[in-house]
Design a protein around this motif. Sequence first.
Motif, PDB file in Angstrom:
ATOM      1  N   GLU A 185     -11.892   7.890   4.899  1.00 35.03           N
ATOM      2  CA  GLU A 185     -10.658   7.114   5.004  1.00 35.03           C
ATOM      3  C   GLU A 185     -10.725   6.294   4.049  1.00 35.03           C
ATOM      4  OE1 GLU A 185     -10.328   2.574   6.208  1.00 35.03           O
ATOM      5  OE2 GLU A 185     -10.386   2.818   7.741  1.00 35.03           O
TER       6      GLU A 185
ATOM      7  N   GLU B 127      -1.710  10.191   6.952  1.00 39.05           N
ATOM      8  CA  GLU B 127      -3.012  10.190   8.193  1.00 39.05           C
ATOM      9  C   GLU B 127      -2.159  11.392   8.962  1.00 39.05           C
ATOM     10  OE1 GLU B 127      -5.786   7.716   8.710  1.00 39.05           O
ATOM     11  OE2 GLU B 127      -4.168   6.321   7.636  1.00 39.05           O
TER      12      GLU B 127
ATOM     13  N   THR C  59       3.741   5.669   3.374  1.00 42.62           N
ATOM     14  CA  THR C  59       2.563   4.915   3.556  1.00 42.62           C
ATOM     15  C   THR C  59       1.175   6.038   4.211  1.00 42.62           C
ATOM     16  OG1 THR C  59       2.583   4.276   6.143  1.00 42.62           O
ATOM     17  CG2 THR C  59       3.593   3.313   4.394  1.00 42.62           C
ATOM     18  N   ARG C  60      -0.162   5.087   3.706  1.00 40.57           N
ATOM     19  CA  ARG C  60      -1.334   6.317   3.897  1.00 40.57           C
ATOM     20  C   ARG C  60      -1.132   6.903   5.812  1.00 40.57           C
ATOM     21  NH1 ARG C  60      -1.091   4.361  -1.158  1.00 40.57           N
ATOM     22  NH2 ARG C  60      -2.857   5.043  -2.493  1.00 40.57           N
TER      23      ARG C  60
ATOM     24  N   ASN D 264       0.532  -1.023   0.568  1.00 39.21           N
ATOM     25  CA  ASN D 264       0.240  -0.223  -0.469  1.00 39.21           C
ATOM     26  C   ASN D 264       0.380   0.733  -0.516  1.00 39.21           C
ATOM     27  OD1 ASN D 264      -2.194   0.916   0.180  1.00 39.21           O
ATOM     28  ND2 ASN D 264      -2.514   1.001   2.286  1.00 39.21           N
TER      29      ASN D 264
ATOM     30  N   TRP E 189       1.072   5.203  -4.964  1.00 44.63           N
ATOM     31  CA  TRP E 189       0.005   6.647  -5.468  1.00 44.63           C
ATOM     32  C   TRP E 189      -0.062   6.904  -6.502  1.00 44.63           C
ATOM     33  CZ3 TRP E 189      -1.596   8.948  -0.865  1.00 44.63           C
ATOM     34  CH2 TRP E 189      -1.037   8.311   0.800  1.00 44.63           C
TER      35      TRP E 189
ATOM     36  N   ILE F 218      -8.851   9.108   1.886  1.00 44.08           N
ATOM     37  CA  ILE F 218      -7.197   8.633   1.644  1.00 44.08           C
ATOM     38  C   ILE F 218      -6.854   7.473   0.780  1.00 44.08           C
ATOM     39  CG2 ILE F 218      -5.084   8.341   3.235  1.00 44.08           C
ATOM     40  CD1 ILE F 218      -7.329   9.399   5.459  1.00 44.08           C
ATOM     41  N   LYS F 219      -7.318   6.257   0.589  1.00 45.78           N
ATOM     42  CA  LYS F 219      -7.199   5.416   0.381  1.00 45.78           C
ATOM     43  C   LYS F 219      -7.349   6.118  -1.260  1.00 45.78           C
ATOM     44  CE  LYS F 219      -8.784   0.840  -1.238  1.00 45.78           C
ATOM     45  NZ  LYS F 219      -9.846  -0.290  -1.266  1.00 45.78           N
TER      46      LYS F 219
END
Length: 239
Positions: free
Chosen positions: A208, A196, A191-192, A153, A156, A211-212
């Motif tokens: 959420e 955050e 990372t996500r 993950n 981007w 953000i993904k």
Amino acid sequence: MKKALLILCLLSLMSCGVSKVPTDELHTLDSVTLYETTDDYLNKKPMALDAGVLIKDQSDQHITIKGIFDKKTGEKLKKAISAWAMEYRDNNYFNLGYSTDINHWNSYAKFDIEGKYSAIIIDDNSPYILKTTSNTYGGGLAGSLIAESVKWNKNWKDKDGVKKKILFIDTQDISPKMLNRNASSHGNYLTRKQFENLMAEIDMSLPEEKIKDIEFEKVIEIIETANKESGEEAISAQP
């Protein structure tokens, strides 16, 4: 036995690479400015060395060197290889020895964003050295391509759907000295969760699911906003 010892000696010499530059070849060294730690880099306190490098490979995004040498004597400066950052031909480079995701001593990646939060942008067009790591992962695979880390993950997508990665460096997050690494910040894929936390610092929040799916361009915008709000305006190489 003698043959085995000879082979070991040869391997040892090969691993050491260039140990000294002959006096009549000192002019081939490219001048560099070295910063031993993140703090030294931020405060523009370079190492007191008259240093030069022999370039092994380079691109618009990186340089790989054969070694760092004293420009007067040609002697190899072994301590210099642990420098956190390097200034070369008016550009600043991050030492990839301080990354776990892209771990390459002797290779340096040019900063795309500089500030409290610094970043290096990597995509399919980046040189091979920025898409691999010298670290060994499960299964005994070394030099794994970063494309494999989609499952982590850490990709981007930009507005055109092109996948990119962001080597992210929080210059206020200092890791203690360990082995060849000086007490400095490390740079790894954003990372996500890190993103955050970054948004929280500037009092910004997104659902959420947003953000993904947030686009790469917006991520870069938020990093630059965070730098401005920290009082350290970013220097960006993004078009």
